[in-house]
Design a protein around this motif. Sequence first.
Motif, short mmCIF file in Angstrom:
data_model
loop_
_atom_site.label_atom_id
_atom_site.label_comp_id
_atom_site.label_asym_id
_atom_site.label_seq_id
_atom_site.Cartn_x
_atom_site.Cartn_y
_atom_site.Cartn_z
N GLY A 233 -49.31 69.32 -16.46
CA GLY A 233 -48.03 69.15 -15.78
C GLY A 233 -47.49 67.74 -15.81
O GLY A 233 -46.84 67.28 -14.86
N VAL A 234 -47.76 67.01 -16.90
CA VAL A 234 -47.30 65.63 -17.02
C VAL A 234 -45.81 65.61 -17.32
O VAL A 234 -45.32 66.31 -18.19
N ASP A 235 -45.09 64.80 -16.57
CA ASP A 235 -43.65 64.66 -16.78
C ASP A 235 -43.31 63.47 -17.67
O ASP A 235 -42.35 63.51 -18.43
N VAL A 236 -44.11 62.40 -17.54
CA VAL A 236 -43.78 61.15 -18.23
C VAL A 236 -45.05 60.45 -18.68
O VAL A 236 -46.04 60.38 -17.93
N ILE A 237 -45.01 59.91 -19.89
CA ILE A 237 -46.06 59.02 -20.40
C ILE A 237 -45.42 57.65 -20.58
O ILE A 237 -44.40 57.52 -21.26
N LEU A 238 -46.03 56.64 -19.97
CA LEU A 238 -45.53 55.27 -20.07
C LEU A 238 -46.60 54.35 -20.66
O LEU A 238 -47.80 54.66 -20.57
N PRO A 239 -46.20 53.23 -21.24
CA PRO A 239 -47.20 52.25 -21.70
C PRO A 239 -47.88 51.61 -20.51
O PRO A 239 -47.36 51.61 -19.39
N LEU A 240 -49.07 51.07 -20.73
CA LEU A 240 -49.80 50.42 -19.65
C LEU A 240 -48.95 49.37 -18.96
O LEU A 240 -48.30 48.56 -19.64
N PRO A 241 -48.94 49.35 -17.64
CA PRO A 241 -48.23 48.27 -16.95
C PRO A 241 -48.81 46.91 -17.33
O PRO A 241 -50.00 46.78 -17.62
N LEU A 242 -47.94 45.91 -17.32
CA LEU A 242 -48.31 44.54 -17.66
C LEU A 242 -48.22 43.68 -16.41
O LEU A 242 -47.23 43.75 -15.67
N TYR A 243 -49.23 42.84 -16.19
CA TYR A 243 -49.19 41.88 -15.08
C TYR A 243 -48.39 40.66 -15.53
O TYR A 243 -48.60 40.11 -16.62
N VAL A 244 -47.45 40.23 -14.68
CA VAL A 244 -46.70 39.00 -14.93
C VAL A 244 -46.66 38.18 -13.65
O VAL A 244 -46.57 38.71 -12.55
N ALA A 245 -46.75 36.87 -13.81
CA ALA A 245 -46.73 35.97 -12.66
C ALA A 245 -45.37 35.27 -12.58
O ALA A 245 -44.74 35.01 -13.61
N PRO A 246 -44.92 34.97 -11.37
CA PRO A 246 -45.54 35.30 -10.09
C PRO A 246 -45.19 36.71 -9.60
O PRO A 246 -45.80 37.22 -8.68
N SER A 247 -44.19 37.32 -10.23
CA SER A 247 -43.74 38.67 -9.89
C SER A 247 -42.81 39.12 -11.00
O SER A 247 -42.44 38.33 -11.88
N VAL A 248 -42.42 40.39 -10.98
CA VAL A 248 -41.44 40.87 -11.96
C VAL A 248 -40.15 40.07 -11.82
O VAL A 248 -39.55 39.63 -12.82
N ASP A 249 -39.71 39.87 -10.59
CA ASP A 249 -38.50 39.10 -10.32
C ASP A 249 -38.64 37.66 -10.81
O ASP A 249 -37.80 37.15 -11.57
N GLY A 250 -39.69 37.00 -10.39
CA GLY A 250 -39.88 35.60 -10.76
C GLY A 250 -40.08 35.40 -12.24
O GLY A 250 -39.62 34.41 -12.81
N ASN A 251 -40.76 36.34 -12.87
CA ASN A 251 -41.00 36.22 -14.31
C ASN A 251 -39.71 36.36 -15.10
O ASN A 251 -39.46 35.61 -16.05
N PHE A 252 -38.85 37.31 -14.69
CA PHE A 252 -37.57 37.45 -15.38
C PHE A 252 -36.74 36.18 -15.23
O PHE A 252 -36.16 35.68 -16.19
N ARG A 253 -36.69 35.66 -14.04
CA ARG A 253 -35.89 34.47 -13.79
C ARG A 253 -36.35 33.27 -14.63
O ARG A 253 -35.54 32.46 -15.06
N SER A 254 -37.65 33.19 -14.86
CA SER A 254 -38.17 32.04 -15.61
C SER A 254 -37.97 32.17 -17.11
O SER A 254 -37.97 31.17 -17.83
N ARG A 255 -37.76 33.40 -17.59
CA ARG A 255 -37.68 33.62 -19.04
C ARG A 255 -36.28 33.98 -19.52
O ARG A 255 -36.01 33.97 -20.71
N HIS A 256 -35.40 34.34 -18.60
CA HIS A 256 -34.07 34.81 -18.95
C HIS A 256 -33.04 34.15 -18.03
O HIS A 256 -33.40 33.34 -17.17
N ASP A 257 -31.78 34.53 -18.19
CA ASP A 257 -30.73 33.96 -17.35
C ASP A 257 -30.76 34.66 -15.98
O ASP A 257 -30.47 35.86 -15.89
N PRO A 258 -31.10 33.94 -14.92
CA PRO A 258 -31.19 34.58 -13.60
C PRO A 258 -29.87 35.13 -13.09
O PRO A 258 -29.86 36.00 -12.20
#
Length: 361
Positions: A233-258
């Motif tokens: 009864g699987v609905d979705v298969i996703l790739p393994l989650p990735l750990y990023v520091a300090p958070s998803v929010d903080g990581n995006f801000r540091s690598r892209h245009d906040p």
Amino acid sequence: MSKIYVVGAHSRGRTAAHYLCYLDAALEVEAYLYDNDEVNATSIDGVPVIHIDANTQLNTDYPVYIGTRGVFHPTIIATLQEIGMKDIRPITVDLDLELRNAYLKKYYESIGRIFVKMDDLLVSVTDGAEDEKQFCVYVAKSSFDKPLKDAYVLQDYEREIQVGTALTEERLGADILMDNVGDNISARNKQFCELTALYWIWKHAIEDVVGLVHYRRHFTMPEDWQQRMLDNGVDVILPLPLYVAPSVDGNFRSRHDPVDWDYMLEYLHENYPSDYEAAKAVFDAPLYCPCNMFVARKEVLDDLCEWMFPILFAVAEHGGQKEDTYLNRYPGFISERLMTYFFERHRDKYKVVYADKNFLQ
């Protein structure tokens, strides 16, 4: 405590360090190392960041893990050998996968959740029920992609789709689908990347189960994954989650245009108020599923796209075009985070499991 060095002071190095220290509480990072001209912080969470060359003085008895892209490993290894380091441990694709799997299993256990992979699922029947369902995993490929060094043979359930077709006269092959047919956003490929294929799949795919991967990245799953998906009864298969520091929010801000991230949050707050706080909680955590890869029941994909594309279109309209080609892909980078949130938000509604992915040179 056992001391280690980690080469890499940006996202990859910090992720590697976190995996290692989380899995072995006796480990402690003595310093983060780098050998190029990139701008780095002087310290990370109180740990010094050191530029190295052949004259750098390090404790040669400490192991040193190389947490950078593999293409840089030979040069880094040569420098470390000149310094006299005795125990050099490059974090290869295989080692990264091993560490990530071990980390996720331990992390999910710590929060009282079960980390389930396709490999863990069993087949309960063998009557060929998968033949009653149509499966297609679409492989995004562009005329601008570099040729593969690694040979890859498409699986029988995979079909290539050319993305950004509207931007070129070149066609990759007579049997390859094109993302500029019918209702499409092919011309926006420079910003939306593989999402032009996702949009096409949403609007045109007729299979019961659909997926999206990349010409360099494919899921590695059991041969009978279709049957396992149906039986469990699987609905979705996703790739393994990735750990990023300090958070998803903080990581995006540091690598892209906040600015783009802030507008996305603002748009959620104004148009999806019930999602805003839940999304903030997910983005304040350190895990997300990268690469815009998935396999899902078509109805689930429809739900995701109906919710996500209006957000992305609004963000792209606000942010406009950027001169930097990497930063210009911000809708594609934001979608990875939105997709992670969507399935975390609805984890009681959809059964989500994970699968490893490869990376072809």
